[in-house]
Design a protein around this motif. Structure first.
Motif, PDB file in Angstrom:
ATOM      1  N   SER A 173       0.627  -1.213  -0.168  1.00 37.07           N
ATOM      2  CA  SER A 173       0.177   0.011  -0.216  1.00 37.07           C
ATOM      3  C   SER A 173       0.699   1.219   0.019  1.00 37.07           C
ATOM      4  O   SER A 173       0.445   2.250  -0.615  1.00 37.07           O
ATOM      5  N   PHE A 174       1.827   1.481   0.862  1.00 34.22           N
ATOM      6  CA  PHE A 174       3.059   2.605   0.594  1.00 34.22           C
ATOM      7  C   PHE A 174       3.571   2.691  -0.570  1.00 34.22           C
ATOM      8  O   PHE A 174       3.719   3.758  -1.102  1.00 34.22           O
ATOM      9  N   PHE A 175       3.758   1.523  -1.119  1.00 35.59           N
ATOM     10  CA  PHE A 175       4.585   1.547  -2.499  1.00 35.59           C
ATOM     11  C   PHE A 175       3.839   2.043  -3.345  1.00 35.59           C
ATOM     12  O   PHE A 175       3.864   3.132  -4.215  1.00 35.59           O
ATOM     13  N   VAL A 176       2.421   1.835  -3.580  1.00 35.01           N
ATOM     14  CA  VAL A 176       1.463   2.117  -4.410  1.00 35.01           C
ATOM     15  C   VAL A 176       1.052   3.742  -4.125  1.00 35.01           C
ATOM     16  O   VAL A 176       0.876   4.536  -5.167  1.00 35.01           O
ATOM     17  N   PHE A 177       1.071   3.978  -2.865  1.00 31.98           N
ATOM     18  CA  PHE A 177       0.543   5.323  -2.566  1.00 31.98           C
ATOM     19  C   PHE A 177       1.881   6.359  -3.130  1.00 31.98           C
ATOM     20  O   PHE A 177       1.575   7.578  -3.772  1.00 31.98           O
ATOM     21  N   VAL A 178       3.104   6.057  -2.762  1.00 30.39           N
ATOM     22  CA  VAL A 178       4.125   6.894  -3.256  1.00 30.39           C
ATOM     23  C   VAL A 178       4.128   6.939  -4.740  1.00 30.39           C
ATOM     24  O   VAL A 178       4.432   8.161  -5.194  1.00 30.39           O
ATOM     25  N   VAL A 179       4.216   5.664  -5.518  1.00 30.68           N
ATOM     26  CA  VAL A 179       4.036   5.680  -6.925  1.00 30.68           C
ATOM     27  C   VAL A 179       3.234   6.585  -7.459  1.00 30.68           C
ATOM     28  O   VAL A 179       3.604   7.484  -8.383  1.00 30.68           O
ATOM     29  N   LEU A 180       1.928   6.384  -7.105  1.00 31.68           N
ATOM     30  CA  LEU A 180       0.985   7.218  -7.670  1.00 31.68           C
ATOM     31  C   LEU A 180       1.073   8.665  -7.451  1.00 31.68           C
ATOM     32  O   LEU A 180       0.868   9.580  -8.234  1.00 31.68           O
ATOM     33  N   TYR A 181       1.545   8.858  -5.987  1.00 32.28           N
ATOM     34  CA  TYR A 181       1.842  10.596  -5.749  1.00 32.28           C
ATOM     35  C   TYR A 181       2.410  11.067  -6.857  1.00 32.28           C
ATOM     36  O   TYR A 181       2.458  12.236  -7.169  1.00 32.28           O
ATOM     37  N   LEU A 182       3.831  10.327  -7.070  1.00 33.53           N
ATOM     38  CA  LEU A 182       4.878  10.915  -7.746  1.00 33.53           C
ATOM     39  C   LEU A 182       4.524  10.938  -9.305  1.00 33.53           C
ATOM     40  O   LEU A 182       4.695  11.819 -10.066  1.00 33.53           O
ATOM     41  N   THR A 183       3.381  10.095  -9.538  1.00 34.50           N
ATOM     42  CA  THR A 183       2.937  10.397 -11.110  1.00 34.50           C
ATOM     43  C   THR A 183       2.042  11.639 -11.282  1.00 34.50           C
ATOM     44  O   THR A 183       1.895  12.216 -12.248  1.00 34.50           O
ATOM     45  N   LYS A 184       1.513  12.052 -10.070  1.00 35.04           N
ATOM     46  CA  LYS A 184       0.547  13.339 -10.065  1.00 35.04           C
ATOM     47  C   LYS A 184       1.174  14.706  -8.759  1.00 35.04           C
ATOM     48  O   LYS A 184       0.315  15.568  -8.766  1.00 35.04           O
ATOM     49  N   TYR A 185       2.465  14.501  -8.757  1.00 33.40           N
ATOM     50  CA  TYR A 185       2.813  15.480  -7.838  1.00 33.40           C
ATOM     51  C   TYR A 185       2.822  17.002  -8.183  1.00 33.40           C
ATOM     52  O   TYR A 185       2.729  17.830  -7.553  1.00 33.40           O
ATOM     53  N   LYS A 186       2.644  17.201  -9.589  1.00 35.22           N
ATOM     54  CA  LYS A 186       2.763  18.532 -10.222  1.00 35.22           C
ATOM     55  C   LYS A 186       1.307  19.217  -9.989  1.00 35.22           C
ATOM     56  O   LYS A 186       1.025  20.016 -10.075  1.00 35.22           O
ATOM     57  N   GLN A 187       0.312  18.124  -9.657  1.00 30.76           N
ATOM     58  CA  GLN A 187      -1.159  18.467  -9.726  1.00 30.76           C
ATOM     59  C   GLN A 187      -1.414  18.578  -8.311  1.00 30.76           C
ATOM     60  O   GLN A 187      -2.669  18.867  -7.721  1.00 30.76           O
ATOM     61  N   SER A 188      -0.226  18.438  -7.424  1.00 35.35           N
ATOM     62  CA  SER A 188      -0.796  18.327  -5.920  1.00 35.35           C
ATOM     63  C   SER A 188      -0.188  19.678  -5.385  1.00 35.35           C
ATOM     64  O   SER A 188       0.605  20.420  -5.651  1.00 35.35           O
ATOM     65  N   ASN A 189      -1.111  19.942  -4.294  1.00 38.38           N
ATOM     66  CA  ASN A 189      -0.546  21.254  -3.533  1.00 38.38           C
ATOM     67  C   ASN A 189      -0.253  20.883  -2.233  1.00 38.38           C
ATOM     68  O   ASN A 189      -0.481  21.836  -1.286  1.00 38.38           O
ATOM     69  N   THR A 190       0.366  20.065  -1.865  1.00 34.28           N
ATOM     70  CA  THR A 190       0.973  19.647  -0.713  1.00 34.28           C
ATOM     71  C   THR A 190       2.522  18.979  -0.906  1.00 34.28           C
ATOM     72  O   THR A 190       2.943  18.972  -1.966  1.00 34.28           O
ATOM     73  N   ASN A 191       3.050  18.896   0.174  1.00 34.93           N
ATOM     74  CA  ASN A 191       4.358  18.498   0.484  1.00 34.93           C
ATOM     75  C   ASN A 191       4.406  16.980   0.880  1.00 34.93           C
ATOM     76  O   ASN A 191       3.903  16.832   1.962  1.00 34.93           O
ATOM     77  N   ILE A 192       4.880  16.363  -0.124  1.00 32.88           N
ATOM     78  CA  ILE A 192       5.108  14.927   0.271  1.00 32.88           C
ATOM     79  C   ILE A 192       5.955  14.851   1.653  1.00 32.88           C
ATOM     80  O   ILE A 192       5.461  13.779   2.439  1.00 32.88           O
ATOM     81  N   PHE A 193       6.747  15.445   2.107  1.00 34.11           N
ATOM     82  CA  PHE A 193       7.585  15.135   3.114  1.00 34.11           C
ATOM     83  C   PHE A 193       6.826  15.343   4.367  1.00 34.11           C
ATOM     84  O   PHE A 193       6.897  14.901   5.454  1.00 34.11           O
ATOM     85  N   LEU A 194       5.699  16.590   4.167  1.00 39.10           N
ATOM     86  CA  LEU A 194       4.913  16.871   5.331  1.00 39.10           C
ATOM     87  C   LEU A 194       4.055  15.596   5.423  1.00 39.10           C
ATOM     88  O   LEU A 194       3.431  15.374   6.559  1.00 39.10           O
ATOM     89  N   GLU A 195       3.422  15.005   4.386  1.00 33.58           N
ATOM     90  CA  GLU A 195       2.685  13.961   4.414  1.00 33.58           C
ATOM     91  C   GLU A 195       3.133  12.705   5.065  1.00 33.58           C
ATOM     92  O   GLU A 195       2.609  12.037   5.819  1.00 33.58           O
ATOM     93  N   LEU A 196       4.397  12.584   4.847  1.00 32.38           N
ATOM     94  CA  LEU A 196       5.343  11.511   5.405  1.00 32.38           C
ATOM     95  C   LEU A 196       5.606  11.706   6.925  1.00 32.38           C
ATOM     96  O   LEU A 196       5.494  10.744   7.582  1.00 32.38           O
ATOM     97  N   PHE A 197       5.778  13.029   7.145  1.00 35.62           N
ATOM     98  CA  PHE A 197       5.812  13.271   8.583  1.00 35.62           C
ATOM     99  C   PHE A 197       4.526  13.045   9.405  1.00 35.62           C
ATOM    100  O   PHE A 197       4.683  12.502  10.479  1.00 35.62           O
ATOM    101  N   TYR A 198       3.382  13.178   8.791  1.00 33.48           N
ATOM    102  CA  TYR A 198       2.241  12.936   9.364  1.00 33.48           C
ATOM    103  C   TYR A 198       2.070  11.169   9.430  1.00 33.48           C
ATOM    104  O   TYR A 198       1.431  10.779  10.676  1.00 33.48           O
ATOM    105  N   LEU A 199       2.391  10.480   8.535  1.00 36.57           N
ATOM    106  CA  LEU A 199       2.409   9.141   8.863  1.00 36.57           C
ATOM    107  C   LEU A 199       3.366   8.598   9.679  1.00 36.57           C
ATOM    108  O   LEU A 199       3.018   7.712  10.566  1.00 36.57           O
ATOM    109  N   LEU A 200       4.535   9.219   9.992  1.00 41.37           N
ATOM    110  CA  LEU A 200       5.383   9.221  11.243  1.00 41.37           C
ATOM    111  C   LEU A 200       4.653   9.453  12.313  1.00 41.37           C
ATOM    112  O   LEU A 200       4.928   8.561  13.441  1.00 41.37           O
ATOM    113  N   VAL A 201       3.904  10.357  12.410  1.00 43.82           N
ATOM    114  CA  VAL A 201       3.228  10.464  13.705  1.00 43.82           C
ATOM    115  C   VAL A 201       2.250   9.518  14.168  1.00 43.82           C
ATOM    116  O   VAL A 201       2.035   9.137  15.256  1.00 43.82           O
ATOM    117  N   PHE A 202       1.409   9.095  12.978  1.00 43.07           N
ATOM    118  CA  PHE A 202       0.527   8.040  13.310  1.00 43.07           C
ATOM    119  C   PHE A 202       1.253   6.860  13.777  1.00 43.07           C
ATOM    120  O   PHE A 202       0.829   5.956  14.526  1.00 43.07           O
TER     121      PHE A 202
END
Length: 301
Positions: A173-202
């Motif tokens: 699931s993590f692999f799919v999430f990261v790969v899909l995000y990377l294919t659309k990161y230009k259409q994203s208005n968030t920071n992947i490192f911030l999202e990974l930080f939230y996952l670390l918090v969880f």
């Protein structure tokens, strides 16, 4: 788009407060006994948790009014009750399939709530992306409490799941999430490192608090409360104390019906405290399915 979250609360402005509340809740776990944690978790899940899904019929009514569509309250209510009973029946007849669908629906719902205003893509992409992210959240929790989760699953479907499966699904699931995000990161208005930080918090929360308290922290602070804000703003135009009270009043009868049904079924069907957690999650699943469909439908409009 005139969807429910675009007219709702900008959750990014509240993430600092959510993080503080998260670590405060985690701090409480250090001082409270396990039974107290569970009691608080039950209270939060049965209050804010169930409340955020208790106004689906009102949401459908408002949506129909905005689109000038005919709205038959009794017909919608009948369909809603039938859907809930059908899911409950599925858990009774085919519990393995029902549990699998519940996990997938919940994963999609958590992912949609968190990402709908942060990333764009075609419907198929979003389905896989939301679901992959939600599965990361769920299986972080499952892997952290694998023995308890496996016991609950065994009580529901009669099959014991080895911890290795939780870790495998988490990794995929993590692999799919990261790969899909990377294919659309230009259409994203968030920071992947911030999202990974939230996952670390969880990850920290799930591996520090008890199973039920860890779930309650995520479910209430990171999902139910933001969803309540979105729904209140969608229904009444803005988020205020007055509109929160209106929301509670309009959903009170459905919330009371849900809680009363849960209590009655627990005492007259289950009848033992040992089976309460699997019973609770089976009941929540029955009311989660229609809620996910309602919110998803509104988000697509």
């Amino acid at each position: 788009m005139d969807n429910i979250q675009n007219k709702g609360v900008d959750f990014t402005k509240l993430q600092g407060a959510t993080l503080i509340a998260t670590f405060f809740s985690l701090w409480l776990a250090v001082y409270f006994e396990h039974d107290i944690e569970n009691l608080l978790a039950y209270i939060l899940i049965l209050s804010f948790g169930m409340l955020h899904g208790a106004n689906d019929i009102k949401l459908l009514q408002v949506e129909a009014k905005k689109k000038s569509k005919p709205y038959d309250f009794l017909r919608i209510l009948a369909y809603y009750i039938f859907f809930v009973l059908s899911v409950a029946g599925l858990f009774y007849l085919l519990p393995s399939i029902a549990l699998g669908l519940f996990i997938l629906f919940s994963a999609y719902h958590f992912g949609e709530q968190h990402w709908i205003s942060k990333i764009s893509g075609n419907p198929l992409f979003l389905i896989f992306f939301y679901t992959a992210y939600g599965l990361v959240i769920l299986f972080l929790l499952f892997a952290a409490h694998n023995t308890e989760v496996s016991d609950i699953i065994f009580d529901i479907i009669g099959i014991y799941i080895n911890n290795g499966y939780y870790q495998i699904i988490l990794g995929i699931s993590f692999f799919v999430f990261v790969v899909l995000y990377l294919t659309k990161y230009k259409q994203s208005n968030t920071n992947i490192f911030l999202e990974l930080f939230y996952l670390l918090v969880f990850f920290i929360i799930f591996n520090t608090a008890s199973l039920l308290w860890a779930f309650a922290i995520f479910f209430i602070l990171w999902h139910a409360i933001p969803s309540l804000g979105d729904q209140i703003t969608y229904l009444y135009g803005d988020l205020s104390r007055k509109h929160f009270i209106k929301y509670v009043r309009s959903s009170l009868i459905y919330w009371l019906a849900s809680v009363s049904t849960l209590v009655i079924l627990f005492f007259f069907i289950d009848g033992s405290s040992d089976g309460f957690i699997p019973f609770l999650f089976s009941f929540l699943a029955a009311i989660t399915f229609p809620h996910v469909l309602v919110i998803s439908g509104l988000n697509k409009n």
